[in-house]
Design an enzyme around this catalytic site. Sequence first.
Site, short mmCIF file in Angstrom:
data_model
loop_
_atom_site.label_atom_id
_atom_site.label_comp_id
_atom_site.label_asym_id
_atom_site.label_seq_id
_atom_site.Cartn_x
_atom_site.Cartn_y
_atom_site.Cartn_z
N GLU A 225 -1.06 -1.33 -4.89
CA GLU A 225 -2.29 -0.56 -5.11
C GLU A 225 -2.09 0.40 -6.28
O GLU A 225 -1.12 1.15 -6.33
CB GLU A 225 -2.67 0.24 -3.86
N ASP B 76 0.88 -1.17 0.00
CA ASP B 76 0.00 0.00 0.00
C ASP B 76 0.92 1.22 0.00
O ASP B 76 1.44 1.61 1.04
CB ASP B 76 -0.90 -0.01 1.24
N ASP C 111 -2.66 1.33 7.00
CA ASP C 111 -1.83 1.10 5.81
C ASP C 111 -1.34 -0.36 5.77
O ASP C 111 -1.24 -0.96 4.70
CB ASP C 111 -0.61 2.04 5.80
#
Length: 185
Positions: A68, A7, A141
Amino acid sequence: MRVLGVDPGLTRCGVGVIDGAPGRPPQLVAVGVIRTPSTLDLPQRLVMIEAGLIEWVAGYKPDVVAVERVFADVNVLSVIGTAQAAGLAMLVGARAGLPVHLHTPTEVKAAITGSGRADKAQVGTMVARILKLTEPPKPADAADAVALAICHLWRGAGADRIAQAIEKQALAKQALAERGRGVPA
């Protein structure tokens, strides 16, 4: 299959590693955050993130990296930093010879919760439930990175198998066509 989920972020880059296979529930291997101080210049922060990602890849030896996909937001500076961190994750994975796949936040949320509009708390709760953890990984996160890894295991791995089967079929057709033209196998 071992998946490293990333992430991306400049201040907190979430990382998570899971093991899994079709028909088996995924298992958490490791989860954490690569942090950089906002007081450092951008190039030094990027070097820190790269070094952290290299450590994760070397230490956990994933089979694939799931990152991501960065999307446009109102805060352009935030998007730029996130995109830079995502680029590093792709670079580190590619340099290690690993397949790198991108998943949108909506795709990850839908895979994990059943809704592409789920909030961070819902994603964290479902990550904990899927992995049979007593609580979601912290900070968010880190939970998001694990969600990315799970999403890839569930969605990406199937797409990879389909792509490999199509490639194998195309190669077989090509070999047949070459044999038909008298080309030695």
